[in-house]
Write an enzyme that holds these catalytic residues in place. Structure first.
Site, PDB file in Angstrom:
ATOM      1  N   ASP A   1      74.314  16.884  49.339  1.00 29.49           N
ATOM      2  CA  ASP A   1      74.498  16.849  50.731  1.00 29.49           C
ATOM      3  C   ASP A   1      73.295  16.019  51.006  1.00 29.49           C
ATOM      4  O   ASP A   1      72.068  16.153  50.719  1.00 29.49           O
ATOM      5  CB  ASP A   1      74.213  17.996  51.407  1.00 29.49           C
ATOM      6  CG  ASP A   1      75.112  18.169  52.617  1.00 29.49           C
ATOM      7  OD1 ASP A   1      75.427  17.255  53.210  1.00 29.49           O
ATOM      8  OD2 ASP A   1      75.602  19.249  53.048  1.00 29.49           O
TER       9      ASP A   1
ATOM     10  N   HIS B   1      72.960   8.880  56.578  1.00 29.64           N
ATOM     11  CA  HIS B   1      72.824  10.089  56.704  1.00 29.64           C
ATOM     12  C   HIS B   1      73.403  11.174  55.413  1.00 29.64           C
ATOM     13  O   HIS B   1      73.268  12.479  55.283  1.00 29.64           O
ATOM     14  CB  HIS B   1      73.883  10.823  57.856  1.00 29.64           C
ATOM     15  CG  HIS B   1      73.230  10.428  59.240  1.00 29.64           C
ATOM     16  ND1 HIS B   1      72.428  11.318  60.053  1.00 29.64           N
ATOM     17  CD2 HIS B   1      73.064   9.231  59.807  1.00 29.64           C
ATOM     18  CE1 HIS B   1      72.159  10.838  61.017  1.00 29.64           C
ATOM     19  NE2 HIS B   1      72.595   9.367  61.024  1.00 29.64           N
TER      20      HIS B   1
END
Ligand code: F6P
Length: 455
Positions: free
Chosen positions: A363, A156
């Site tokens: 991110d 992720h």
């Protein structure tokens, strides 16, 4: 049909389903898990010893199986290797990386404990989907215990190029562990390409297309961007604006524009730079003073990790500094909260905001960016200011893109957003909205499970 087994470090307890705080993989997966699924992971409790027999609970037909972590394992596995070595490394923050062999041994042994507790619950035809950087060695541990079915892994968070990964002492071991899976998934093509590069350079495996070819085996690597339940979030946002909570916020704004940010209090999110960007907006474009208020929600996170404690102190200081410099007797520019805000309320806050500020230094994806877009009223949408280093930037290219390392860039983008005419806001939002409604949490899960089933 084969049963799906999800394994992740965090498992949402059934009673909080639908009410989990901002972002995160648990939220994305929750809207997908079907009755019959088994979800295994950490209970969130720290006890004397790591558990060996899972505690079982049921909710909406899903079985949740969790074990506790012993305090030494919690320190070495969660605080140590996962969040003090891997997290900073994979967010390109080598200066923050701390590594010890003891922590790495703790990381491996918790993965062994997860495998030992999970194996008795498995059926031979189960399809296992492992999530995130805490559990990279899990497939190796499951194979050693005889599980021969399909196992996939999804990362992720970002992956890094070889020149960054090589700083981690057990880099090769982790690459071998990743290549034990049948399918390995990443949020973007960039992360996928970096992984293929590392697998080839460090462990000498051949790369054919997006596959890694090892001794007699083929590992399928895919880019599968995660999404949200966009329609569901849009509905919640539209409903929540008429609640007393949002009315109170509107009253407190007294007609001023709202700029909003919401995330975990984490150094990857670029919060000090963002605060600086807001201060520069007020200084360089004084016409916005008294006309905009910024709400920063930074939910406290990983408070046992020293870097997170230091960041919290820094933000307390910066928030006080900005408010001391710019406040007037009847206007406070920055509202800063470190509590968790439920997603339903967040949806309403996003909908009434003129600017969504999502400016991480790095991110994996950033689901808050997608939630902000989904929450907007298409007739009068707010503007997303987005870091070009968030995975979401690949899909949301019509956002106002910034380099989060440059606070003046953030200030200028905020100024542009505050001045942007309605037609331009509508046009930019329309293309972003299409992207957010196209790649959803359901499509993300289907792509991965299909790849795993076909492997
Ligand atoms: O999205 C990355 C992630 O680490 C998830 O794996 C995790 O559930 C979430 O952030 C929250 O972090 P933590 O579990 O450390 O509170």
């Amino acid at each position: 049909m084969a049963r799906l087994v999800i394994v992740s470090n965090r498992v949402p307890p059934p009673r909080t389903r639908g009410a989990v705080s901002a972002g995160g993989l648990a939220v994305a997966l929750q809207s997908f898990v079907e009755p019959g699924t088994l979800w295994f992971g950490w209970s969130g409790r720290v006890t004397e010893e790591t558990g060996s027999v899972p505690e079982m609970t049921e909710g909406d037909g899903v079985t949740y199986a969790t074990i506790d972590l012993g305090s030494e394992d919690y320190d070495r596995f969660y605080v140590g290797f996962a969040n003090s070595s891997l997290w900073p490394l994979l967010h390109f923050r080598l200066g923050l990386m701390r590594y010890t062999r003891e922590d790495f041994a703790g990381y491996l042994s918790v993965n062994e404990a997860f495998a030992a507790a999970l194996v008795p619950l498995l059926r031979p035809d189960d399809v296992i989907w492992v999530h995130d950087y805490h559990l990279i060695p899990l497939a190796t541990a499951l194979r050693a215990r005889g599980f021969a079915g399909r196992i996939g892994f999804f990362l992720h968070i970002p992956f890094v190029p070889p020149s960054v990964l090589e700083a981690l002492p057990p880099a090769r071991e982790l690459l071998h562990a990743l290549c034990t899976y049948d399918v390995v998934g990443f949020q973007t093509r960039t992360h996928l390409a970096d992984f293929l590069d590392c697998a080839h350079r460090f462990i000498g495996f051949a790369v054919e297309g997006d596959d890694v070819v090892t001794e007699g085996r083929r590992v399928r690597a895919i880019a599968d961007p995660i999404g949200i339940d966009a329609a569901g979030f849009a509905r919640i946002a539209a409903r929540t604006v008429s609640t007393a909570y949002i009315q109170r916020l509107r009253e407190s704004l007294a007609g001023r524009d709202l700029a909003i940010s919401a995330e975990r209090l984490d150094y990857s999110k670029g919060l000090p730079n963002r605060f600086d960007g807001f201060a520069r907006l007020l200084k360089r474009f004084p016409q916005h003073q008294r006309r905009v208020s910024m709400l920063q929600i930074a939910a406290r996170s990983r408070e046992d990790v020293a870097e997170y404690q230091a960041l919290r102190r820094e933000l307390d200081r910066l928030a006080g500094d900005i408010n001391g410099r710019f406040s007037q007797f009847d206007w406070v520019p920055l509202r800063y909260m470190t509590q968790t805000v439920p997603r339903t309320k967040l949806a309403g806050l996003f909908r009434i905001a003129r600017i969504g500020l999502v400016t991480p230094l790095r991110d994996g994806m950033n689901l808050v960016a997608k939630e902000f877009v989904a929450a907007q009223d298409p007739a009068d949408p707010g503007v997303l200011v987005l870091s070009r280093f968030a995975g979401a930037a690949e899909e949301l290219s019509d956002a106002l893109m910034v380099n989060p390392y440059d606070p003046d860039d953030i200030a200028e983008a905020m100024h542009t957003a505050l001045e942007m005419p309605l037609e331009e806001r509508q046009a930019r939002h329309a293309t972003q909205r299409r992207a957010v409604f196209e790649v959803t949490s359901a499509s993300y899960c289907n792509v991965f499970v299909d790849a795993l089933t076909a492997a």
